[in-house]
Design an enzyme around this catalytic site. Structure first.
Site, PDB file in Angstrom:
ATOM      1  N   GLY A 183       0.803  -1.220   0.000  1.00 23.88           N
ATOM      2  CA  GLY A 183       0.000   0.000   0.000  1.00 23.88           C
ATOM      3  C   GLY A 183       0.836   1.271   0.000  1.00 23.88           C
ATOM      4  O   GLY A 183       1.825   1.392  -0.738  1.00 23.88           O
ATOM      5  N   PHE A 184       0.436   2.229   0.851  1.00 27.34           N
ATOM      6  CA  PHE A 184       1.098   3.533   0.863  1.00 27.34           C
ATOM      7  C   PHE A 184       2.551   3.447   1.362  1.00 27.34           C
ATOM      8  O   PHE A 184       3.415   4.177   0.876  1.00 27.34           O
ATOM      9  CB  PHE A 184       0.314   4.514   1.741  1.00 27.34           C
ATOM     10  CG  PHE A 184      -0.930   5.029   1.071  1.00 27.34           C
ATOM     11  CD1 PHE A 184      -0.848   5.861  -0.032  1.00 27.34           C
ATOM     12  CD2 PHE A 184      -2.190   4.673   1.528  1.00 27.34           C
ATOM     13  CE1 PHE A 184      -1.982   6.334  -0.672  1.00 27.34           C
ATOM     14  CE2 PHE A 184      -3.341   5.140   0.898  1.00 27.34           C
ATOM     15  CZ  PHE A 184      -3.239   5.967  -0.200  1.00 27.34           C
ATOM     16  N   TYR A 190     -17.078   5.778   7.799  1.00 27.81           N
ATOM     17  CA  TYR A 190     -15.661   6.077   8.034  1.00 27.81           C
ATOM     18  C   TYR A 190     -15.461   7.220   9.041  1.00 27.81           C
ATOM     19  O   TYR A 190     -15.232   6.977  10.224  1.00 27.81           O
ATOM     20  CB  TYR A 190     -14.926   6.360   6.707  1.00 27.81           C
ATOM     21  CG  TYR A 190     -13.441   6.148   6.877  1.00 27.81           C
ATOM     22  CD1 TYR A 190     -12.825   4.974   6.468  1.00 27.81           C
ATOM     23  CD2 TYR A 190     -12.657   7.104   7.524  1.00 27.81           C
ATOM     24  CE1 TYR A 190     -11.472   4.765   6.680  1.00 27.81           C
ATOM     25  CE2 TYR A 190     -11.302   6.899   7.743  1.00 27.81           C
ATOM     26  CZ  TYR A 190     -10.722   5.735   7.315  1.00 27.81           C
ATOM     27  OH  TYR A 190      -9.392   5.533   7.538  1.00 27.81           O
ATOM     28  N   LEU A 245      -8.199   4.170  -1.876  1.00 26.22           N
ATOM     29  CA  LEU A 245      -7.581   3.278  -2.859  1.00 26.22           C
ATOM     30  C   LEU A 245      -7.736   1.826  -2.457  1.00 26.22           C
ATOM     31  O   LEU A 245      -7.895   1.517  -1.273  1.00 26.22           O
ATOM     32  CB  LEU A 245      -6.093   3.605  -2.953  1.00 26.22           C
ATOM     33  CG  LEU A 245      -5.768   4.774  -3.869  1.00 26.22           C
ATOM     34  CD1 LEU A 245      -4.362   5.245  -3.652  1.00 26.22           C
ATOM     35  CD2 LEU A 245      -5.960   4.361  -5.321  1.00 26.22           C
ATOM     36  N   VAL A 246      -7.636   0.957  -3.437  1.00 25.85           N
ATOM     37  CA  VAL A 246      -7.701  -0.475  -3.147  1.00 25.85           C
ATOM     38  C   VAL A 246      -6.377  -0.909  -2.519  1.00 25.85           C
ATOM     39  O   VAL A 246      -5.329  -0.804  -3.160  1.00 25.85           O
ATOM     40  CB  VAL A 246      -7.917  -1.278  -4.450  1.00 25.85           C
ATOM     41  CG1 VAL A 246      -7.888  -2.775  -4.175  1.00 25.85           C
ATOM     42  CG2 VAL A 246      -9.221  -0.880  -5.096  1.00 25.85           C
ATOM     43  N   TYR A 272      -7.501   9.349   6.310  1.00 20.64           N
ATOM     44  CA  TYR A 272      -8.557   9.439   5.313  1.00 20.64           C
ATOM     45  C   TYR A 272      -9.715  10.232   5.902  1.00 20.64           C
ATOM     46  O   TYR A 272     -10.040  10.074   7.081  1.00 20.64           O
ATOM     47  CB  TYR A 272      -9.030   8.037   4.893  1.00 20.64           C
ATOM     48  CG  TYR A 272     -10.055   8.088   3.788  1.00 20.64           C
ATOM     49  CD1 TYR A 272      -9.708   8.560   2.528  1.00 20.64           C
ATOM     50  CD2 TYR A 272     -11.378   7.719   4.016  1.00 20.64           C
ATOM     51  CE1 TYR A 272     -10.651   8.652   1.515  1.00 20.64           C
ATOM     52  CE2 TYR A 272     -12.326   7.796   3.001  1.00 20.64           C
ATOM     53  CZ  TYR A 272     -11.951   8.266   1.755  1.00 20.64           C
ATOM     54  OH  TYR A 272     -12.889   8.352   0.748  1.00 20.64           O
ATOM     55  N   GLU A 287       4.713  -9.675   7.920  1.00 19.15           N
ATOM     56  CA  GLU A 287       4.280 -10.465   6.771  1.00 19.15           C
ATOM     57  C   GLU A 287       4.593 -11.946   6.992  1.00 19.15           C
ATOM     58  O   GLU A 287       5.432 -12.289   7.808  1.00 19.15           O
ATOM     59  CB  GLU A 287       4.992  -9.970   5.503  1.00 19.15           C
ATOM     60  CG  GLU A 287       4.711  -8.513   5.144  1.00 19.15           C
ATOM     61  CD  GLU A 287       3.276  -8.263   4.677  1.00 19.15           C
ATOM     62  OE1 GLU A 287       2.562  -9.241   4.385  1.00 19.15           O
ATOM     63  OE2 GLU A 287       2.881  -7.093   4.632  1.00 19.15           O
TER      64      GLU A 287
END
Ligand code: NAI
Length: 399
Positions: free
Chosen positions: A52-53, A237, A275-276, A227, A76
């Protein structure tokens, strides 16, 4: 072995290493050609670096003009008898390979960011590889759970509205089905625990640990991602549990800023576009909005992915500028294209017309699903997905 996609609901249970490599290479290629980061940081710590970001930030800072060395912390799974491991595991390995090819340092630390021991290990790595100081700390952790190292218990984040129940649809990426559900309002414990996991507390603990160990360089900045979104998404959200955590993150940015001003640096929350990512597809009720947003922004030519957002953040907002541009609440805004009123009028119309039978025609479900598959190394052209992969050998050559 031959690696096939395995999806349960909105969670990928497998990942293809060769596709993960391709995703890294595409992002490197983008930032090399993009407007470059000027006067950027050279020694960067990224907490939440593998997807991601956080991953996009790492790629932008290394290959997009700043030539940064990086230490990346992530959580991970490698391959085991349970499966091939997560995409982030391979992303870390391939990022390191290409950073080293470009003569840049890339240190991967796979450990729990919330743990005091991880903070100590990272400080040690900063001593060893960065001559004891960092110029930028990116905090990009998205997690559903945070261990409480004092009690041995844990806090769990919950994605729920506050005060009133909300009805919304989620889409199963496993069988492409639209599923409506009612999300009950969160109770106080759920609100408090979400804040503990996704608010500013651990970000602050990182910065305090780095200040105490004298690891903060002159001019050091720190950024975490937030966000806000349009009114349409507020019930689930901004006005919900996650929004409370983000407001806490914004407040933390102000208190950290006061601390970093002593080093001529600063702390910011940067408000990004929806975003996904592994984390966002998990938010119930958000997928119809994401599909509509992708549809409209792609049509308008304003769509950006994580890598475009991060390159723009560092090249136009945080570095090479006299003053970091912020809004009235001291937030960096890179969500302005998403929140454009014309875009939002069209997105709202699409979302309001969407249902179980027409969502894939009205919204960009195909694009969203492809992005999700690519995030996990699948759906790339020119990769032979029937080829036999020797994971042990591959990891050995990359480590
Ligand atoms: P992601 O799921 O792609 O990445 C999360 C990262 O956190 C991964 O590198 C993962 O390994 C790491 N991580 C998770 N638990 C960890 C732990 N215990 N210890 C160490 N590392 C851990 O998520 P994404 O979407 O990039 O989210 C990053 C931040 O950006 C979050 O704060 C999120 O709220 C924010 N954001 C996301 C938006 C979106 O639409 N995806 C929009 C605006 C902000």
């Amino acid at each position: 072995m031959i690696i096939k996609p395995e999806i349960s609901g909105v969670v990928a249970r497998s990942a293809h290493p060769l596709g993960c490599e391709k995703a890294i290479l595409e992002q490197i290629d983008y930032v090399k050609k993009a407007s470059q980061i000027k006067q950027g940081p050279k020694r960067v710590l990224i907490v939440g670096a593998s997807s991601g970001f956080g991953l996009a930030a790492r790629i932008a800072l290394t290959f997009g003009g700043s030539n940064a060395d990086t230490i990346g912390v992530s959580f991970e799974r490698g391959p085991s008898d349970k499966g091939v491991g997560s995409a982030g595991f391979y992303n870390d390995l391939y990022f390191k390979k290409y950073a080293e090819t470009a003569n840049r340092l890339a240190i991967n630390i796979h450990a729990d960011a919330f743990s005091p021991q991880t903070k100590k290990d990272v400080i040690e790595a900063i001593e060893t590889y960065f001559e004891g100081e960092v110029d930028l700390i990116i905090y990009s952790v998205a997690s559903g759970v945070r261990p409480n190292y004092q009690t041995g218990g844990q806090w769990r984040s919950t994605i729920k509205p506050i005060d009133e129940a909300v009805t919304g649809a989620s889409i199963s990426l496993e069988d492409d089905s639209w599923n409506e559900s009612v999300l009950e309002a969160a109770n106080q414990t759920e609100i408090d625990e979400t804040l503990k996991v996704m608010g500013g507390d651990d970000w602050e603990a990182w910065i305090d640990a780095l200040i105490n160990s004298e690891s903060i360089a002159q001019g050091c900045q720190t950024v975490a991602f937030s966000y806000i979104g349009p009114e349409l998404t507020h019930p689930i959200y901004l006005d919900g549990t996650l929004g409370r955590a983000k407001v806490d993150l914004h407040q933390t940015s102000h208190s950290l800023n006061l601390k970093l001003v002593n080093f001529n640096g600063g702390a910011y929350a940067s408000v990004c576009k929806a975003l996904v990512t592994k984390a966002s597809v998990f938010i119930p009720g958000l997928t119809p909005y994401l599909m509509a947003l992708y549809q409209v922004m792609k049509q308008q030519g304003t769509h950006e992915g994580c890598i475009e957002q991060m390159q723009r953040l560092f090249s136009t907002k945080l570095y090479g500028v006299d003053k970091v541009p912020v809004d009235g609440e001291r937030l960096i805004r890179i969500d302005e294209l998403e929140l454009d009123s014309n875009t939002q009028t069209q997105v709202r119309q699409l979302v309001e017309s969407m249902n179980a039978t027409n969502f894939s025609q009205l919204g960009d479900y195909e694009g969203l699903k492809r992005e999700f598959m690519k995030m996990n190394g699948f759906s790339f052209d020119n990769i032979d997905y029937d080829s036999d992969i020797d994971l042990k050998q591959l990891i050995k050559t990359l480590s």
